[in-house]
Design a protein around this motif. Sequence first.
Motif, PDB file in Angstrom:
ATOM      1  N   ILE A 137       0.867  -1.166   0.000  1.00 14.31           N
ATOM      2  CA  ILE A 137       0.000   0.000   0.000  1.00 14.31           C
ATOM      3  C   ILE A 137       0.909   1.223   0.000  1.00 14.31           C
ATOM      4  CG2 ILE A 137      -1.904  -1.144   1.188  1.00 14.31           C
ATOM      5  CD1 ILE A 137      -0.928   0.120   3.787  1.00 14.31           C
ATOM      6  N   SER A 138       0.363   2.377  -0.310  1.00 18.29           N
ATOM      7  CA  SER A 138       1.193   3.577  -0.432  1.00 18.29           C
ATOM      8  C   SER A 138       1.681   4.084   0.918  1.00 18.29           C
ATOM      9  CB  SER A 138       0.410   4.695  -1.131  1.00 18.29           C
ATOM     10  OG  SER A 138       0.231   4.405  -2.499  1.00 18.29           O
ATOM     11  N   ASN A 177       4.481  -0.665   4.883  1.00 15.89           N
ATOM     12  CA  ASN A 177       3.538  -0.442   3.789  1.00 15.89           C
ATOM     13  C   ASN A 177       3.212  -1.733   3.049  1.00 15.89           C
ATOM     14  OD1 ASN A 177       6.280  -0.316   2.917  1.00 15.89           O
ATOM     15  ND2 ASN A 177       5.634   0.521   0.943  1.00 15.89           N
ATOM     16  N   PHE A 178       3.437  -2.868   3.707  1.00 17.37           N
ATOM     17  CA  PHE A 178       3.073  -4.142   3.100  1.00 17.37           C
ATOM     18  C   PHE A 178       1.580  -4.394   3.273  1.00 17.37           C
ATOM     19  CE2 PHE A 178       7.590  -4.722   4.170  1.00 17.37           C
ATOM     20  CZ  PHE A 178       8.064  -5.010   2.901  1.00 17.37           C
ATOM     21  N   ASP A 179       0.979  -4.962   2.257  1.00 14.93           N
ATOM     22  CA  ASP A 179      -0.437  -5.290   2.319  1.00 14.93           C
ATOM     23  C   ASP A 179      -0.680  -6.352   3.401  1.00 14.93           C
ATOM     24  OD1 ASP A 179      -3.072  -4.931   0.602  1.00 14.93           O
ATOM     25  OD2 ASP A 179      -2.921  -7.055   1.121  1.00 14.93           O
ATOM     26  N   GLN A 180      -1.837  -6.288   4.039  1.00 15.30           N
ATOM     27  CA  GLN A 180      -2.138  -7.196   5.150  1.00 15.30           C
ATOM     28  C   GLN A 180      -2.080  -8.666   4.752  1.00 15.30           C
ATOM     29  OE1 GLN A 180      -5.854  -6.123   6.965  1.00 15.30           O
ATOM     30  NE2 GLN A 180      -4.988  -4.376   8.069  1.00 15.30           N
ATOM     31  N   GLY A 196      -0.143  -3.044  -8.076  1.00 14.66           N
ATOM     32  CA  GLY A 196      -0.216  -3.447  -6.678  1.00 14.66           C
ATOM     33  C   GLY A 196       1.091  -3.891  -6.061  1.00 14.66           C
ATOM     34  N   LYS A 197       2.175  -3.824  -6.821  1.00 16.49           N
ATOM     35  CA  LYS A 197       3.459  -4.311  -6.323  1.00 16.49           C
ATOM     36  C   LYS A 197       4.263  -3.214  -5.621  1.00 16.49           C
ATOM     37  CE  LYS A 197       3.317  -8.638  -7.483  1.00 16.49           C
ATOM     38  NZ  LYS A 197       3.332  -9.675  -6.434  1.00 16.49           N
ATOM     39  N   CYS A 198       5.152  -3.651  -4.742  1.00 15.27           N
ATOM     40  CA  CYS A 198       6.019  -2.731  -4.007  1.00 15.27           C
ATOM     41  C   CYS A 198       7.100  -2.164  -4.922  1.00 15.27           C
ATOM     42  CB  CYS A 198       6.704  -3.449  -2.848  1.00 15.27           C
ATOM     43  SG  CYS A 198       5.589  -4.247  -1.671  1.00 15.27           S
ATOM     44  N   SER A 199       7.531  -0.964  -4.598  1.00  9.49           N
ATOM     45  CA  SER A 199       8.700  -0.381  -5.252  1.00  9.49           C
ATOM     46  C   SER A 199       9.924  -0.622  -4.384  1.00  9.49           C
ATOM     47  CB  SER A 199       8.514   1.129  -5.445  1.00  9.49           C
ATOM     48  OG  SER A 199       7.505   1.408  -6.380  1.00  9.49           O
ATOM     49  N   GLU A 233       1.763   4.228  -7.954  1.00  7.51           N
ATOM     50  CA  GLU A 233       0.944   3.518  -6.974  1.00  7.51           C
ATOM     51  C   GLU A 233       1.231   2.017  -7.005  1.00  7.51           C
ATOM     52  OE1 GLU A 233      -1.020   4.586  -4.690  1.00  7.51           O
ATOM     53  OE2 GLU A 233      -1.021   6.714  -5.179  1.00  7.51           O
ATOM     54  N   PRO A 234       1.361   1.433  -5.811  1.00  7.39           N
ATOM     55  CA  PRO A 234       1.454   2.065  -4.497  1.00  7.39           C
ATOM     56  C   PRO A 234       2.805   2.752  -4.304  1.00  7.39           C
ATOM     57  CG  PRO A 234       1.664  -0.318  -4.302  1.00  7.39           C
ATOM     58  CD  PRO A 234       1.354  -0.043  -5.727  1.00  7.39           C
ATOM     59  N   ARG A 235       2.768   3.986  -3.775  1.00 10.07           N
ATOM     60  CA  ARG A 235       3.961   4.816  -3.645  1.00 10.07           C
ATOM     61  C   ARG A 235       4.862   4.324  -2.505  1.00 10.07           C
ATOM     62  NH1 ARG A 235      -0.106   8.089  -3.153  1.00 10.07           N
ATOM     63  NH2 ARG A 235       0.555   8.658  -1.036  1.00 10.07           N
TER      64      ARG A 235
END
Length: 284
Positions: free
Chosen positions: A216-217, A228-231, A259-262, A274-276
């Motif tokens: 998530i951002s 900021n990891f998704d649940q 929906g992936k992490c940077s 996004e997600p930032r």
Amino acid sequence: MSVNQIMFIFIYILFILKINTIYGFDAGFIQLASARQENKDTTHYGMTICALCRVTLNFLKSTYNVDTTYLDTKFDETNGQCDGNIVRSIINLLRTSQMKGINPWLYSITVNTIASANTKTDLKEMFKEASHFDSESFIGGSKLIMKRYQSTLDAIRKSDNYDQGRKTFGEMLHTIQDFYSHTNYIELEYTSPSDVLGKRIFQENEFASIETKTCISCDDEQCQINTNFDQIIQKTKLLTSGYFIPIGFNLLRKFKPKGKCSHGGSFDSTQDDEPRGGINKDKL
């Protein structure tokens, strides 16, 4: 690919190499802001030197029964740091102990060769995702570690090429260190080293699929204070890592999956998509 794009890439690489020449570029590891009490950041080079010295002392203690008590206090086991003069201290120990078959002066060259090869991996293999566990390259990264471990042994046993063995070993250590810095292994609250690295290849059910939302951002320091990891990632304990596309290379129409992490950081063009934010624990 257009001529302008090719020229941009060429100039970009020259720029990075120039930075390395002038400033001695070395990415490292920054403590999470939520756990920070004092300056305990370190670099690939520093962490590798300290680890090699720690292993050296353990070897001298177990094999030659050397008393290393006064040097043991020079290590901070919680963050991989050690006293800046530790290599010199070990050389002095080797000289005074006069152990047969051990060259004190070669020791400094050995640890520096390994640590330097580690550091240079960031530049030599900047775009090789497996070398850094970027972009969820868990299969490629774990394969590379096993390959380089075997190559290190082959260089020494079959070719008697110790110098090449040291360099390959340093490159392998870089990938191992990046696993902990570039993935969510630490955030999943594992308290011991991975039992996969160097032993087998990651299986697909151990990390997030390309369709799974992982982040998530977040903004700036909030990325370190609040994960900021998704649940779903936290609940299932699936591994993930950030996608990294160097600034400028996004002009080639490369994007991270939805929906992936940077990876994050000043060189990553995806950190504002996004997600930032970013999940790496690096420090330049």
